[in-house]
Design a protein around this motif. Structure first.
Motif, PDB file in Angstrom:
ATOM      1  N   ALA A 102      25.464  43.910  56.945  1.00  0.00           N
ATOM      2  CA  ALA A 102      26.762  44.592  56.979  1.00  0.00           C
ATOM      3  C   ALA A 102      27.874  43.587  56.694  1.00  0.00           C
ATOM      4  CB  ALA A 102      26.973  45.252  58.331  1.00  0.00           C
ATOM      5  N   TYR A 103      28.924  44.065  56.016  1.00  0.00           N
ATOM      6  CA  TYR A 103      30.031  43.171  55.659  1.00  0.00           C
ATOM      7  C   TYR A 103      31.322  43.959  55.630  1.00  0.00           C
ATOM      8  CZ  TYR A 103      32.865  39.785  53.074  1.00  0.00           C
ATOM      9  OH  TYR A 103      33.852  38.901  52.685  1.00  0.00           O
ATOM     10  N   GLN A 104      32.298  43.489  56.389  1.00  0.00           N
ATOM     11  CA  GLN A 104      33.637  44.080  56.417  1.00  0.00           C
ATOM     12  C   GLN A 104      34.578  43.151  55.669  1.00  0.00           C
ATOM     13  OE1 GLN A 104      34.669  47.053  57.879  1.00  0.00           O
ATOM     14  NE2 GLN A 104      36.731  46.731  57.083  1.00  0.00           N
ATOM     15  N   ALA A 105      35.016  43.566  54.485  1.00  0.00           N
ATOM     16  CA  ALA A 105      35.858  42.713  53.648  1.00  0.00           C
ATOM     17  C   ALA A 105      37.315  42.821  54.066  1.00  0.00           C
ATOM     18  CB  ALA A 105      35.712  43.091  52.178  1.00  0.00           C
ATOM     19  N   SER A 106      38.043  41.735  53.897  1.00  0.00           N
ATOM     20  CA  SER A 106      39.482  41.715  54.146  1.00  0.00           C
ATOM     21  C   SER A 106      40.225  41.720  52.816  1.00  0.00           C
ATOM     22  CB  SER A 106      39.851  40.474  54.963  1.00  0.00           C
ATOM     23  OG  SER A 106      39.466  39.293  54.292  1.00  0.00           O
ATOM     24  N   SER A 107      41.539  41.612  52.847  1.00  0.00           N
ATOM     25  CA  SER A 107      42.340  41.606  51.623  1.00  0.00           C
ATOM     26  C   SER A 107      42.035  40.363  50.784  1.00  0.00           C
ATOM     27  CB  SER A 107      43.826  41.662  51.959  1.00  0.00           C
ATOM     28  OG  SER A 107      44.190  40.566  52.777  1.00  0.00           O
ATOM     29  N   ALA A 108      42.430  40.394  49.529  1.00  0.00           N
ATOM     30  CA  ALA A 108      42.091  39.305  48.605  1.00  0.00           C
ATOM     31  C   ALA A 108      43.258  38.997  47.682  1.00  0.00           C
ATOM     32  CB  ALA A 108      40.865  39.682  47.770  1.00  0.00           C
ATOM     33  N   VAL A 109      43.359  37.736  47.281  1.00  0.00           N
ATOM     34  CA  VAL A 109      44.297  37.295  46.251  1.00  0.00           C
ATOM     35  C   VAL A 109      43.486  36.666  45.126  1.00  0.00           C
ATOM     36  CG1 VAL A 109      46.201  35.748  45.664  1.00  0.00           C
ATOM     37  CG2 VAL A 109      46.187  36.910  47.878  1.00  0.00           C
ATOM     38  N   ASN A 110      43.530  37.268  43.950  1.00  0.00           N
ATOM     39  CA  ASN A 110      42.809  36.771  42.778  1.00  0.00           C
ATOM     40  C   ASN A 110      43.793  36.210  41.759  1.00  0.00           C
ATOM     41  OD1 ASN A 110      40.448  37.757  43.937  1.00  0.00           O
ATOM     42  ND2 ASN A 110      40.497  39.668  42.759  1.00  0.00           N
ATOM     43  N   THR A 111      43.340  35.216  41.015  1.00  0.00           N
ATOM     44  CA  THR A 111      44.157  34.604  39.955  1.00  0.00           C
ATOM     45  C   THR A 111      43.433  34.738  38.626  1.00  0.00           C
ATOM     46  OG1 THR A 111      45.051  32.990  41.520  1.00  0.00           O
ATOM     47  CG2 THR A 111      45.309  32.502  39.185  1.00  0.00           C
ATOM     48  N   THR A 112      44.156  35.142  37.595  1.00  0.00           N
ATOM     49  CA  THR A 112      43.560  35.358  36.275  1.00  0.00           C
ATOM     50  C   THR A 112      44.353  34.611  35.216  1.00  0.00           C
ATOM     51  OG1 THR A 112      42.755  37.558  36.896  1.00  0.00           O
ATOM     52  CG2 THR A 112      42.925  37.081  34.544  1.00  0.00           C
ATOM     53  N   ILE A 113      43.647  33.872  34.374  1.00  0.00           N
ATOM     54  CA  ILE A 113      44.252  33.305  33.172  1.00  0.00           C
ATOM     55  C   ILE A 113      43.688  34.051  31.969  1.00  0.00           C
ATOM     56  CG2 ILE A 113      44.709  31.021  34.139  1.00  0.00           C
ATOM     57  CD1 ILE A 113      42.146  30.025  32.821  1.00  0.00           C
ATOM     58  N   GLY A 114      44.537  34.294  30.989  1.00  0.00           N
ATOM     59  CA  GLY A 114      44.088  35.086  29.852  1.00  0.00           C
ATOM     60  C   GLY A 114      44.831  34.735  28.590  1.00  0.00           C
ATOM     61  N   VAL A 115      44.323  35.276  27.507  1.00  0.00           N
ATOM     62  CA  VAL A 115      44.984  35.125  26.213  1.00  0.00           C
ATOM     63  C   VAL A 115      44.657  36.352  25.376  1.00  0.00           C
ATOM     64  CG1 VAL A 115      43.043  33.862  25.173  1.00  0.00           C
ATOM     65  CG2 VAL A 115      45.360  33.595  24.235  1.00  0.00           C
ATOM     66  N   SER A 116      45.634  36.824  24.632  1.00  0.00           N
ATOM     67  CA  SER A 116      45.407  37.933  23.714  1.00  0.00           C
ATOM     68  C   SER A 116      45.827  37.513  22.303  1.00  0.00           C
ATOM     69  CB  SER A 116      46.179  39.181  24.147  1.00  0.00           C
ATOM     70  OG  SER A 116      47.569  38.976  24.042  1.00  0.00           O
ATOM     71  N   LEU A 117      45.069  37.981  21.334  1.00  0.00           N
ATOM     72  CA  LEU A 117      45.361  37.757  19.922  1.00  0.00           C
ATOM     73  C   LEU A 117      45.536  39.118  19.272  1.00  0.00           C
ATOM     74  CD1 LEU A 117      43.261  35.356  20.851  1.00  0.00           C
ATOM     75  CD2 LEU A 117      43.360  34.771  18.432  1.00  0.00           C
TER      76      LEU A 117
END
Length: 256
Positions: free
Chosen positions: A196-211
């Motif tokens: 069993a697992y009770q998850a808490s809030s999360a902060v994610n970081t994303t780097i990206g590029v579009s062409l």
């Protein structure tokens, strides 16, 4: 320092160097986003975090419109309620392509299905020179997770001949209901191989590029690649076997 405080500090750091820039209409971005009725197709490929579930492939037929205020790109919709001095206050809606069922991987056997959902909310966009800042608050309107996501994105558009390139940096805050719905394990779902697992809030970081470019088949083609660094609240889940993930989106559109 908690996650919400860290998120607010990130917003301040993102805004501060850009608010002092000399104002410009962002000519590159205007050429990057021509206006009119469009049709085409999209394809999303997402490297999944779940154990035994390598990737998610989402094809998207596109019929839409890009205008001064209204933008429709398939199921992605936004409307600029207010436009003033580079600021846009926006109503927006978008699908959330997450979730699983027991057939997707052995790790999900005996678990309840987690459904795709649809988010809607508010956004604030600021454009100066060829910089763009977007802040959004999106809520699950189908009540699948009852969660929400706060997200900030900073990008800058560059033009090299017929090619437009836009690197971006994003920080997103997912509340505990969102994270627990997709990555938590309820007591009745627990097994010897899946505690069993009770998850808490999360902060994610994303780097990206579009062409993006208008040179193929008389239409407009955009390829976006994102790499996300996921919070430990997600990666500690017994359903997850990787820390970071890569996603790719390809869109081709043509004007009527």
């Amino acid at each position: 320092m908690n996650r919400v405080t860290w998120y607010i500090i990130s917003l301040i750091l993102f805004f501060s160097p850009l608010l002092s820039a000399e104002e410009n209409r962002g000519d590159v971005r205007e050429r990057l986003e021509p206006k009119g009725f469009i049709y085409g197709f999209g394809l999303g490929i997402n490297q999944e975090l779940y154990s035994g579930y390598d990737r998610r492939v989402v094809p998207l037929p596109i019929l839409g419109y890009r205008g001064e205020r209204l933008n429709v790109l398939g199921p992605f919709i936004s409307y600029d309620v207010v436009q003033n001095s580079g600021f846009k206050f926006t109503l927006q809606a978008a699908p959330r392509f997450q979730g699983f069922d027991s057939s997707d991987s052995d790790i999900f056997i005996g678990m309840q299905e987690r459904d795709f959902s649809f988010d809607a909310g508010l956004g604030l966009k600021y454009q100066r020179d060829d910089w763009n800042i977007a802040v959004s608050s999106m809520f699950d309107v189908l009540n699948k997770s009852d969660g929400y996501e706060l997200k900030t994105t900073v990008g800058r558009a560059f033009k090299y001949g017929p090619i437009f390139i836009e690197p971006t940096l994003s920080v997103s805050y997912l509340n505990d209901k969102n994270v627990n719905y997709y990555y938590g394990v309820a007591d009745f779902e627990a097994r010897s191989f899946r505690p069993a697992y009770q998850a808490s809030s999360a902060v994610n970081t994303t780097i990206g590029v579009s062409l993006a470019t208008p040179i193929f088949f008389g239409g407009f083609t955009r390829l976006s690649v994102d790499y996300t660094f996921n919070d430990s609240s997600i990666t500690d889940s017994p359903l997850v076997d990787r820390d970071n993930n890569l996603s790719l989106r390809l869109f081709y559109s043509h004007f009527f």
